[in-house]
Enzyme design. Structure first.
Site, PDB file in Angstrom:
ATOM      1  N   ARG A 278       0.816  -1.233   0.000  1.00  0.00           N
ATOM      2  CA  ARG A 278       0.000   0.000   0.000  1.00  0.00           C
ATOM      3  C   ARG A 278       0.844   1.274   0.000  1.00  0.00           C
ATOM      4  O   ARG A 278       0.387   2.330   0.430  1.00  0.00           O
ATOM      5  CB  ARG A 278      -0.970   0.020   1.184  1.00  0.00           C
ATOM      6  CG  ARG A 278      -1.948  -1.131   1.149  1.00  0.00           C
ATOM      7  CD  ARG A 278      -3.156  -0.863   2.023  1.00  0.00           C
ATOM      8  NE  ARG A 278      -4.092  -1.964   1.914  1.00  0.00           N
ATOM      9  CZ  ARG A 278      -4.051  -3.054   2.696  1.00  0.00           C
ATOM     10  NH1 ARG A 278      -3.136  -3.153   3.641  1.00  0.00           N
ATOM     11  NH2 ARG A 278      -4.919  -4.006   2.523  1.00  0.00           N
TER      12      ARG A 278
ATOM     13  N   LYS B 186       3.533  11.485 -11.118  1.00  0.00           N
ATOM     14  CA  LYS B 186       2.708  10.658 -12.004  1.00  0.00           C
ATOM     15  C   LYS B 186       3.455   9.350 -12.246  1.00  0.00           C
ATOM     16  O   LYS B 186       4.604   9.361 -12.689  1.00  0.00           O
ATOM     17  CB  LYS B 186       2.464  11.355 -13.341  1.00  0.00           C
ATOM     18  CG  LYS B 186       1.353  12.388 -13.295  1.00  0.00           C
ATOM     19  CD  LYS B 186       1.013  12.881 -14.689  1.00  0.00           C
ATOM     20  CE  LYS B 186      -0.087  13.922 -14.647  1.00  0.00           C
ATOM     21  NZ  LYS B 186      -0.347  14.505 -15.982  1.00  0.00           N
TER      22      LYS B 186
ATOM     23  N   GLU C 239      10.929  19.096 -24.245  1.00  0.00           N
ATOM     24  CA  GLU C 239      10.186  19.395 -23.010  1.00  0.00           C
ATOM     25  C   GLU C 239      10.747  20.651 -22.331  1.00  0.00           C
ATOM     26  O   GLU C 239      10.014  21.397 -21.699  1.00  0.00           O
ATOM     27  CB  GLU C 239      10.231  18.214 -22.035  1.00  0.00           C
ATOM     28  CG  GLU C 239       9.561  16.932 -22.547  1.00  0.00           C
ATOM     29  CD  GLU C 239       8.044  16.918 -22.370  1.00  0.00           C
ATOM     30  OE1 GLU C 239       7.476  17.903 -21.862  1.00  0.00           O
ATOM     31  OE2 GLU C 239       7.420  15.908 -22.759  1.00  0.00           O
TER      32      GLU C 239
ATOM     33  N   LYS D 163       8.158  23.172 -13.176  1.00  0.00           N
ATOM     34  CA  LYS D 163       7.268  22.032 -12.976  1.00  0.00           C
ATOM     35  C   LYS D 163       6.858  21.949 -11.509  1.00  0.00           C
ATOM     36  O   LYS D 163       5.680  21.717 -11.198  1.00  0.00           O
ATOM     37  CB  LYS D 163       7.930  20.722 -13.420  1.00  0.00           C
ATOM     38  CG  LYS D 163       7.017  19.536 -13.144  1.00  0.00           C
ATOM     39  CD  LYS D 163       7.046  18.469 -14.149  1.00  0.00           C
ATOM     40  CE  LYS D 163       5.927  17.472 -13.871  1.00  0.00           C
ATOM     41  NZ  LYS D 163       5.988  16.284 -14.680  1.00  0.00           N
TER      42      LYS D 163
ATOM     43  N   GLU E 193      -3.820  17.501 -11.167  1.00  0.00           N
ATOM     44  CA  GLU E 193      -4.275  17.973 -12.476  1.00  0.00           C
ATOM     45  C   GLU E 193      -5.781  18.256 -12.544  1.00  0.00           C
ATOM     46  O   GLU E 193      -6.495  17.740 -13.390  1.00  0.00           O
ATOM     47  CB  GLU E 193      -3.869  16.983 -13.584  1.00  0.00           C
ATOM     48  CG  GLU E 193      -3.877  17.647 -14.953  1.00  0.00           C
ATOM     49  CD  GLU E 193      -3.192  16.821 -16.036  1.00  0.00           C
ATOM     50  OE1 GLU E 193      -2.157  16.212 -15.768  1.00  0.00           O
ATOM     51  OE2 GLU E 193      -3.726  16.809 -17.147  1.00  0.00           O
TER      52      GLU E 193
ATOM     53  N   ARG F 225      -2.136  22.174 -13.907  1.00  0.00           N
ATOM     54  CA  ARG F 225      -1.157  21.163 -14.324  1.00  0.00           C
ATOM     55  C   ARG F 225      -1.337  20.789 -15.788  1.00  0.00           C
ATOM     56  O   ARG F 225      -0.393  20.356 -16.449  1.00  0.00           O
ATOM     57  CB  ARG F 225      -1.234  19.934 -13.414  1.00  0.00           C
ATOM     58  CG  ARG F 225      -0.112  18.946 -13.686  1.00  0.00           C
ATOM     59  CD  ARG F 225       0.093  17.936 -12.579  1.00  0.00           C
ATOM     60  NE  ARG F 225       1.145  17.010 -12.951  1.00  0.00           N
ATOM     61  CZ  ARG F 225       1.757  16.176 -12.127  1.00  0.00           C
ATOM     62  NH1 ARG F 225       1.425  16.143 -10.859  1.00  0.00           N
ATOM     63  NH2 ARG F 225       2.710  15.364 -12.551  1.00  0.00           N
TER      64      ARG F 225
ATOM     65  N   ASN G 271       0.787  20.062 -20.606  1.00  0.00           N
ATOM     66  CA  ASN G 271       0.455  19.311 -21.820  1.00  0.00           C
ATOM     67  C   ASN G 271       0.540  20.169 -23.075  1.00  0.00           C
ATOM     68  O   ASN G 271       0.078  19.742 -24.148  1.00  0.00           O
ATOM     69  CB  ASN G 271      -0.951  18.701 -21.708  1.00  0.00           C
ATOM     70  CG  ASN G 271      -1.004  17.665 -20.615  1.00  0.00           C
ATOM     71  OD1 ASN G 271       0.002  17.037 -20.297  1.00  0.00           O
ATOM     72  ND2 ASN G 271      -2.167  17.489 -20.001  1.00  0.00           N
TER      73      ASN G 271
ATOM     74  N   HIS H 127       1.111  18.600 -26.436  1.00  0.00           N
ATOM     75  CA  HIS H 127       0.924  17.156 -26.295  1.00  0.00           C
ATOM     76  C   HIS H 127      -0.286  16.617 -27.057  1.00  0.00           C
ATOM     77  O   HIS H 127      -0.315  15.444 -27.402  1.00  0.00           O
ATOM     78  CB  HIS H 127       0.814  16.769 -24.820  1.00  0.00           C
ATOM     79  CG  HIS H 127       2.148  16.743 -24.110  1.00  0.00           C
ATOM     80  ND1 HIS H 127       2.959  17.851 -24.015  1.00  0.00           N
ATOM     81  CD2 HIS H 127       2.820  15.750 -23.490  1.00  0.00           C
ATOM     82  CE1 HIS H 127       4.064  17.535 -23.358  1.00  0.00           C
ATOM     83  NE2 HIS H 127       4.002  16.261 -23.020  1.00  0.00           N
TER      84      HIS H 127
ATOM     85  N   HIS I 260       0.743  13.675 -29.139  1.00  0.00           N
ATOM     86  CA  HIS I 260       0.269  12.306 -28.901  1.00  0.00           C
ATOM     87  C   HIS I 260      -0.348  11.722 -30.161  1.00  0.00           C
ATOM     88  O   HIS I 260      -0.183  10.531 -30.450  1.00  0.00           O
ATOM     89  CB  HIS I 260      -0.764  12.291 -27.766  1.00  0.00           C
ATOM     90  CG  HIS I 260      -0.138  12.391 -26.403  1.00  0.00           C
ATOM     91  ND1 HIS I 260      -0.829  12.855 -25.309  1.00  0.00           N
ATOM     92  CD2 HIS I 260       1.099  12.093 -25.964  1.00  0.00           C
ATOM     93  CE1 HIS I 260      -0.027  12.833 -24.245  1.00  0.00           C
ATOM     94  NE2 HIS I 260       1.139  12.381 -24.618  1.00  0.00           N
TER      95      HIS I 260
ATOM     96  N   HIS J  76       8.912  10.796 -28.173  1.00  0.00           N
ATOM     97  CA  HIS J  76       7.900  11.600 -27.480  1.00  0.00           C
ATOM     98  C   HIS J  76       8.249  13.096 -27.494  1.00  0.00           C
ATOM     99  O   HIS J  76       7.422  13.937 -27.858  1.00  0.00           O
ATOM    100  CB  HIS J  76       7.732  11.104 -26.044  1.00  0.00           C
ATOM    101  CG  HIS J  76       6.830  11.972 -25.224  1.00  0.00           C
ATOM    102  ND1 HIS J  76       5.462  12.003 -25.412  1.00  0.00           N
ATOM    103  CD2 HIS J  76       7.095  12.871 -24.237  1.00  0.00           C
ATOM    104  CE1 HIS J  76       4.931  12.875 -24.569  1.00  0.00           C
ATOM    105  NE2 HIS J  76       5.899  13.412 -23.848  1.00  0.00           N
TER     106      HIS J  76
HETATM  107  N1  GLY Z   1       4.131  15.242 -17.774  1.00  0.00           N
HETATM  108  C1  GLY Z   1       3.025  16.010 -17.401  1.00  0.00           C
HETATM  109  C2  GLY Z   1       2.755  16.028 -15.936  1.00  0.00           C
HETATM  110  O1  GLY Z   1       3.555  15.566 -15.163  1.00  0.00           O
HETATM  111  O2  GLY Z   1       1.705  16.501 -15.538  1.00  0.00           O
END
Ligand code: GLY
Length: 370
Positions: free
Chosen positions: A122, A144, A186, A228, A238, A242, A246, A249, A253, A267
């Site tokens: 957990r 993430k 990025e 960031k 998000e 956040r 993107n 993106h 994508h 990417h």
């Molecule tokens: N790579 C986008 C984020 O971490 O929200």
């Protein structure tokens, strides 16, 4: 010199350390987190060949024992079978909740190991040691984690913040130029989305940075991570801001999907082309000055990066094909797409009402230039 960016998330707060030689000197940063002098490292074959010995030797010299699991390189590792393998290995190694697991690698390893740590008993703590530029400036920070499934990328995962991130600038010297520049996509994104002065700085220093200047690389990573961190602290899960991360993106994508997630388009390359297209779209909608898209593309050209659809080898779907790939990425509601647009360089915002016809126009123009 080690720079630290603090990610101020209350009881989940942590530091991102940025500097040269951190892999060999990791114990100074990691030791204070340990409740017993042992670490479990998950990495992949290529990274292991380059950095695992130095990492483990440094730990050993400080009296920290370590065990390593070495997985295959590549995106396919971010999947159920390797998640199972990682979790079962950690259990067989009797890793306890108070222990620390280390992700030594790029975004694939960071996402996979972070997710394994999130679900093991957990939730155990983990340390990110990102070895690609993309992982240093993006995926290792912000919590993430996850894997891909047959239904798509990153569809199973969790928010699980690391306890520490160690970004060793020296490892960037081991990257192939194409991988470095993909990560740089990025970095440019951060300037474009929220810091015009940083974009100016990148215009001045980008070529020297790509040629290997380590202090400039460290500064680019620090500023990217700081931006960031600021966004993640405002919106960890998000719900709002956040999404700015993107930028580029939605187009990116779709292009990655259209090229089968192959090495036709990495990417970060998709993000760079996507940023150029997002600025073209913003200009077409009259939201940003007409000259901004050219400035974005000029910097990408100066850096010898992909910036147009014509830079992608092989066939691409037609406009409607690309549009439907975009619609899968971001939901279309009543003919409108949710998108990150920009009022100018450094001024991105989330728009929920982009007319699909405007996107169609940008795509068909871009495809027409191929
Ligand atoms: N790579 C986008 C984020 O971490 O929200």
């Amino acid at each position: 010199m080690i720079e630290k960016v603090h990610v101020a998330l209350g009881e989940r707060a942590y530091d991102v350390c940025i500097g040269a030689g951190l892999i060999g000197a990791a114990s100074a940063e990691i030791a204070p987190l340990l409740r017993r002098p042992k670490l479990w490292i998950v990495t992949e074959t290529n990274v292991a060949g380059l950095h695992l010995n130095a990492f483990q030797d440094g730990l050993r010299q400080s009296g920290i024992a370590s065990e390593a699991l070495i997985l295959p390189p590549g995106e396919a590792t971010k999947s159920w079978p390797f998640l199972t393998q990682t979790v079962e290995w950690l259990l067989a190694e009797k890793v306890e909740r108070r222990d620390i697991v280390v992700a030594l690698g790029g975004g694939v390893i960071g996402d996979l190991v972070g997710f394994a740590a999130a679900i093991l008993r957990r939730g155990v703590r983990f340390v990110q040691v990102p070895t690609s530029l993309l992982a240093q400036v993006d995926s290792s920070v912000g919590g993430k984690t996850g894997i891909n499934t047959a239904h798509g990328k990153n569809l199973v995962g969790a928010f699980h913040q690391p306890s520490l991130v160690l970004a060793d600038i020296d490892v960037l010297a081991t990257l192939a130029p194409r991988d470095f520049l993909a990560g740089y996509g990025e970095v440019v994104k951060y300037g474009l989305l929220g810091d015009a002065a940083f974009f100016d700085w990148l215009e001045r220093h980008g070529p020297a940075l790509a040629a290997g200047d380590a202090p400039l690389r460290a500064e680019a990573v620090r500023r990217s991570v700081q931006m960031k961190a600021d966004i993640v602290v405002r919106d960890e899960t998000e719900q709002g801001d956040r999404a700015l991360l993107n930028l580029g993106h939605t187009f990116g994508h779709a292009l990655e999907a259209a090229t089968g997630y192959s090495d036709r388009l990495l990417h970060g390359e998709g993000v760079a082309i996507g940023c150029a297209l997002a600025f073209a779209l913003s200009a077409r909608l009259g939201i940003c000055p007409q000259e901004e898209p050219s400035r974005v593309r000029a910097h990408l050209a100066e850096m010898k990066m992909m910036r147009d659809l014509s830079d992608i080898s092989g066939d691409l779907p037609n406009t409607d094909g690309l549009l439907s790939l975009m619609a899968q990425d971001k939901k279309v509601l009543d003919g409108q797409l949710r998108f990150i647009l920009a009022r100018g360089i450094g001024q991105a915002f989330v728009s929920a009402d982009v007319p699909v016809d405007a996107v169609r126009g940008i795509l068909s123009e871009a495809l027409g230039q191929r």
